[in-house]
Design an enzyme around this catalytic site. Structure first.
Site, PDB file in Angstrom:
ATOM      1  CG  ASP A  93       2.116  -5.952   2.514  1.00 50.23           C
ATOM      2  OD1 ASP A  93       2.056  -6.764   1.574  1.00 50.23           O
ATOM      3  OD2 ASP A  93       3.059  -5.144   2.668  1.00 50.23           O
ATOM      4  CG  ASN A 275       2.693  -4.432  -2.913  1.00 52.65           C
ATOM      5  OD1 ASN A 275       1.657  -4.240  -3.548  1.00 52.65           O
ATOM      6  ND2 ASN A 275       2.835  -5.431  -2.063  1.00 52.65           N
ATOM      7  CB  ILE A 276       5.495   1.960  -4.059  1.00 52.93           C
ATOM      8  CG1 ILE A 276       5.551   1.499  -5.519  1.00 52.93           C
ATOM      9  CG2 ILE A 276       6.532   3.046  -3.776  1.00 52.93           C
ATOM     10  CD1 ILE A 276       5.069   2.524  -6.511  1.00 52.93           C
TER      11      ILE A 276
HETATM   12 ZN   LIG Z   1       5.942  -7.586   0.084  1.00 50.63          ZN
END
Ligand SMILES: [Zn+2]
Length: 330
Positions: A93, A275-276
């Protein structure tokens, strides 16, 4: 060099194709400890959902990259042991350099993000293309980013949104060869996604954030049909969790997220990955605070991390079943 294929991991290509066709999104959950990993695997096994396990640079610093890689490998084996062959992507990420992306690929990651969104457009193109050229030799998929999200997440900080410019996306896709694209349409990192003055209040005094820019998303979809889009900063900041935290001594003020019905709408479009992270942090914190306050004599970490894990798992199952639509898609 360790190929992710030997670890039982998959890249994101086929998952995104299926998500696009089926009008749902793949959950991307961040992890940096065992309880989070257990919650993710159990939730995905029970709902039969594919999943993207995300490692941020902050997680690498916190947990050690070797441990994280073996945990992801362990997740594959754990899911099998639970009787379901969950497709699992191990994704970097917000990679910020070519060297970091290369190192993760050599370490067994099946997907990387190169975030050049803070650079000039031409420098973003050059950096992303370099990562893609390297990653594709190993069949690793790459996520790029155009536009800047506001908010704070680990090392990623930006004061204001810069919405994605739809006229750039086709050129960016062609010049870089990237496999998916994170865009900025009003989502935001962290639990305080908007300042109170940016929001309106409903009759109960709850802050209502400005709606996502679906007009920008639609224009992007028209320019690059069938191309997988990614949304970062897509926690909804459930107010019941914030209330538990504050009831038991927390001080989280004016926290506001993206309404789940807007994320559901996005998941049914070209958005293939959502995304969480912050919602999981809130769920764990609420459970830990409640345990500390209601059972002050407990001092076995399993007695408070266990409930935190259960609460996190319930949250993930809810997201998979009711927001992203990825249940029963394996
Ligand atoms: Zn991000």
């Amino acid at each position: 060099m360790t190929s992710y294929k030997n670890l039982g991991l998959v890249n994101s290509r086929e998952l995104f194709q299926k998500a696009m066709a089926g009008k749902y999104a793949i959950p991307a959950f961040n992890f940096n400890n065992m309880e989070q990993m257990q919650a993710i695997v159990q939730a995905c096994v029970e709902t039969k959902s594919p999943v993207i396990l995300q490692v941020s640079s902050g997680a690498r610093k916190y947990a050690n990259q070797t441990l994280l890689r073996y945990m992801a490998q362990g997740a594959v084996e754990y899911a099998k042991e639970l009787g379901v062959n969950v497709p699992i992507v191990l994704h970097l990420d917000h990679g910020d350099t070519f060297e970091l992306c290369k190192s993760c690929i050599e370490y067994g990651f099946s997907s990387v993000m190169i975030d050049g969104s803070h650079l000039s457009y031409n420098d973003n193109v050059a950096l992303t293309a370099k990562v893609v050229e390297y990653a594709h030799q190993y069949d690793v998929t790459v996520e790029g980013e155009l536009g800047v999200l506001a908010g704070i997440e680990d090392d990623v900080v930006a004061e204001h949104h810069t919405y994605t410019e739809p006229s750039q996306v086709e050129d960016f896709m062609k010049k870089t060869g990237v496999d998916s694209l994170a865009i900025s349409i009003g989502t935001s990192h962290g639990a305080n996604k908007f300042k109170p003055e940016q929001c309106t209040r409903n009759a109960d005094g709850i802050l209502i954030p400005p709606p996502l820019r679906f007009d920008i998303l639609k224009e992007i979809e028209q320019r690059i049909p069938g191309f997988p889009i990614v949304l970062h900063g897509s926690s909804s900041v459930p107010q019941d969790q914030v209330a538990i935290i504050n009831k038991y001594g927390g001080a989280i003020k004016d926290a506001v997220g993206i309404p789940e019905e807007q994320l559901r709408q996005a998941a049914a479009s070209a958005v293939c990955k959502i995304n969480i992270d912050s919602d999981g942090r809130l769920a764990m914190t609420a459970a830990v605070r409640e345990m500390f306050a209601t059972k002050p004599a407990e001092f076995d970490p399993r007695k408070y991390l266990g409930p935190a894990r259960d609460s996190l798992k319930a949250l993930y199952k809810h997201k998979i079943e009711n927001v992203l639509g990825s249940a029963n898609r394996i």
